[in-house]
Motif scaffolding. Structure first.
Motif, mmCIF file in Angstrom:
data_model
loop_
_atom_site.group_PDB
_atom_site.id
_atom_site.type_symbol
_atom_site.label_atom_id
_atom_site.label_comp_id
_atom_site.label_asym_id
_atom_site.label_seq_id
_atom_site.Cartn_x
_atom_site.Cartn_y
_atom_site.Cartn_z
ATOM 1 N N PRO A 24 39.844 -16.301 3.426
ATOM 2 C CA PRO A 24 38.861 -15.626 2.844
ATOM 3 C C PRO A 24 37.505 -15.798 3.834
ATOM 4 O O PRO A 24 37.066 -16.267 4.402
ATOM 5 N N ARG A 25 36.967 -14.154 4.324
ATOM 6 C CA ARG A 25 35.874 -14.022 5.081
ATOM 7 C C ARG A 25 34.647 -12.860 3.880
ATOM 8 O O ARG A 25 34.967 -12.072 4.361
ATOM 9 N N ALA A 26 33.222 -13.424 4.739
ATOM 10 C CA ALA A 26 32.239 -13.040 4.162
ATOM 11 C C ALA A 26 32.187 -12.206 5.143
ATOM 12 O O ALA A 26 31.116 -11.044 5.268
ATOM 13 N N VAL A 27 31.461 -12.684 6.473
ATOM 14 C CA VAL A 27 31.125 -12.917 7.742
ATOM 15 C C VAL A 27 32.431 -12.990 8.667
ATOM 16 O O VAL A 27 33.087 -14.344 8.583
ATOM 17 N N PRO A 28 32.670 -12.020 9.595
ATOM 18 C CA PRO A 28 33.329 -12.001 10.098
ATOM 19 C C PRO A 28 33.749 -13.783 10.886
ATOM 20 O O PRO A 28 34.559 -14.085 11.188
ATOM 21 N N PHE A 29 31.816 -14.047 11.705
ATOM 22 C CA PHE A 29 32.602 -14.879 12.566
ATOM 23 C C PHE A 29 31.167 -16.174 12.517
ATOM 24 O O PHE A 29 29.865 -15.151 11.667
ATOM 25 N N SER A 30 30.927 -17.082 12.519
ATOM 26 C CA SER A 30 29.553 -18.025 12.727
ATOM 27 C C SER A 30 28.602 -17.527 12.944
ATOM 28 O O SER A 30 28.788 -16.542 14.726
ATOM 29 N N LEU A 31 27.817 -17.840 13.062
ATOM 30 C CA LEU A 31 25.789 -17.712 13.530
ATOM 31 C C LEU A 31 26.490 -17.754 15.267
ATOM 32 O O LEU A 31 26.311 -17.035 16.623
ATOM 33 N N ARG A 32 27.270 -19.327 15.317
ATOM 34 C CA ARG A 32 27.413 -19.715 16.762
ATOM 35 C C ARG A 32 27.934 -18.630 17.730
ATOM 36 O O ARG A 32 27.571 -18.578 18.267
ATOM 37 N N ALA A 33 29.443 -18.325 16.959
ATOM 38 C CA ALA A 33 30.110 -17.559 17.861
ATOM 39 C C ALA A 33 29.287 -16.077 17.789
ATOM 40 O O ALA A 33 29.584 -15.309 19.015
ATOM 41 N N ARG A 34 28.617 -15.529 17.330
ATOM 42 C CA ARG A 34 28.064 -14.426 17.415
ATOM 43 C C ARG A 34 27.041 -14.491 18.735
ATOM 44 O O ARG A 34 26.451 -13.247 19.188
#
Lengths: 388, 110
Positions: A24-34
């Protein structure tokens, strides 16, 4: 949350580690990946320090709050728990994650050499408990080795588990394996109902968490056996503090038993820490200033003696030592009295005992209200206030 | 006063003791005792308070008990159901008086 919905701006060169199975994902990517600015600990500290709290208690300065309570400098008590963060890889991407963990975080994983250094440190430190966390620590290839060796040393081992990871096919026999070793499972479940749980941790989390709990219950977890302890951890789904941990535990047991036929042993309530993705959410939702004010104005000196930074030492995936997991995420290392950053490979109990605990503004998160530690509320019975 | 309702009055609630400290203390002690865990949990009591807050249309109480319900572990669905209980009683209280109307009408009509 526009930032959260955009595609990653840069592709990380993946190491030779397996991608985490997508959960499950509440946000699609980590801050780092974004490529978010808040991926950097310095930016997080600058954002926290930049909030104007001059009109709040202690002008929002944690050192002043400590001094007013007679606790400056803050020093460690006897070390009881070695908390090892095996890395940031996780099958989930929760909105409030203070680790910035996720399936894309294959960049930060503890290696075997550092795991061995942790095991030596466990002997030296005198800690009675090994607390294994992440990310989803079960996804680190050295997880079973670390747990096994610690159990052989007679240590109490607890696994901070997101529950849904137990449904990953390659980990199918893990619950039974942990049960055989008496590993305590400390599992995240923010709310006993679907709405809040899925809002914080991603659609489908609640149903999968119940499925994992049923699996654990079938193995004897959550039935009162001391060698099969199932602890649930709740933290607010939003910008408020939890209250009434003991009463909440009674109600959760009744509701989860009646509606879903699952059991657990105890519930602990944590405050949300203004770090990483929860900090991102606070800023994006316009709650940052009011939440920090709430934390500062709820400073409760009775929580200080039981703070986890006093009896727990936190090891990062790269072996650096920190006074707590939150300092670890803000890249604030534990320091010797002469200001040297400490590392697990040369852990020295005397150096640790002599140190001062490093504190900053985020520390108000652990001293607010009933307090918050990895063991939940510190002061269980605060009187219910007259509204505000 | 440019407006009758000010959010910071909630924080200043205790200042009501200025005119009679003893009565204020008694009220707040009673208030605290009412909301303590008892045969009903603090969470259940906060839901009742939230429903009543809407029935008496008190913005201070709606503010305080929206926060309090969340803190004590209720979610939006539970809070909305509590609100509808208050609304149903309020609506029903008006509607049931219609029986008085009926009797007046029956008595006065052919």
């Amino acid at each position: 949350m526009h930032d959260a919905l955009s595609l990653p701006s840069r592709k990380e060169p993946g190491r030779a580690l397996p991608e985490a199975p997508a959960g499950p994902r509440a946000v699609p990517f980590s801050l780092r990946a974004r490529g978010s600015r808040l991926a950097s600990p310095e930016s997080q500290l600058a954002l926290l320090d930049g909030v104007d709290l001059a009109a709040s208690a202690y002008a929002g300065d944690f050192s002043k709050a400590l001094a007013s309570a007679g606790w400056l400098p803050l020093r460690p008590a006897a070390l009881e728990i070695l908390q090892v963060n095996l890395g940031k890889l996780c099958n989930m991407s929760c909105r409030h994650c203070h680790v910035d963990a996720g399936p894309d975080r294959t960049d930060a994983m503890m290696d075997r050499e550092t795991v061995d250094a942790c095991l030596r440190a466990l002997d030296l430190s005198g800690a009675h408990t090994l607390d294994v966390t992440g990310g989803a620590p079960e996804l680190n290839p050295h997880f079973r080795y670390l747990v096994d060796e610690a159990v052989k040393k007679g240590k109490h081992v607890l696994d901070r588990c997101n529950l849904t990871v137990l449904l990953v096919p390659s980990l199918r026999n893990l619950p039974e394996w942990m049960a055989e070793r008496g590993v305590e499972i400390v599992a995240s479940l923010p709310h006993p109902r679907k709405r809040g749980t899925d809002a914080q941790r991603g659609d489908g989390t609640f149903d999968r968490s119940l499925e994992a709990m049923r699996m654990l219950n079938a193995l004897g977890y959550g039935s009162g056996r001391s060698d099969r302890t199932l602890t649930l951890v709740t933290n607010p789904v939003g910008a408020f503090l939890p209250a009434g941990q003991a009463s909440m535990e009674r109600e959760w047991k009744e509701a989860l038993g009646r509606e879903h036929g699952v059991t657990f042993d105890r519930l602990i309530a944590l405050n949300d820490m203004p770090i990483s993705r929860y900090l991102e959410w606070l800023e994006a939702s316009g709650n940052l200033e009011s939440y920090l004010k709430l934390l500062v104005d709820s400073f409760n000196p009775a929580t200080l003696a039981g703070l986890m930074c006093r009896n727990t030492l936190s090891v990062s995936w790269d072996g650096s030592l920190h006074d707590c997991d939150f300092n670890q995420m803000l890249a604030l290392p534990a320091l010797s009295v002469d200001g040297r950053p400490l590392h697990v490979r040369d852990l020295d109990p005397d150096v640790l005992a002599a140190r001062e605990i490093v504190t900053r503004r985020h520390c108000f998160g652990c001293t607010a209200g009933a307090g918050s530690s990895c063991g939940g509320a510190i002061e269980p019975s605060i009187p219910l206030p007259v509204p505000r | 006063m440019e407006t009758y309702y000010k959010p910071d009055h909630l924080q200043k609630f205790a200042s009501i003791g200025e005119g009679n400290d003893e009565l204020a203390k008694k009220f707040f002690a009673y208030y605290g005792a009412v909301f303590a865990d008892g045969a009903l949990s603090g969470r259940e009591k906060a839901l009742i308070a939230l429903a009543v807050a809407h029935v008496v249309q008190c913005p201070y109480c709606i503010d305080a008990y929206s926060q309090e319900c969340l803190k004590l572990g209720s979610d939006l669905e539970q809070m909305t159901e509590a609100l509808h209980v208050g609304v149903a009683i309020r609506g029903g209280a008006s509607l049931v008086h219609g029986v008085q109307m009926l009797e007046h009408v029956h008595k006065a009509s052919m």
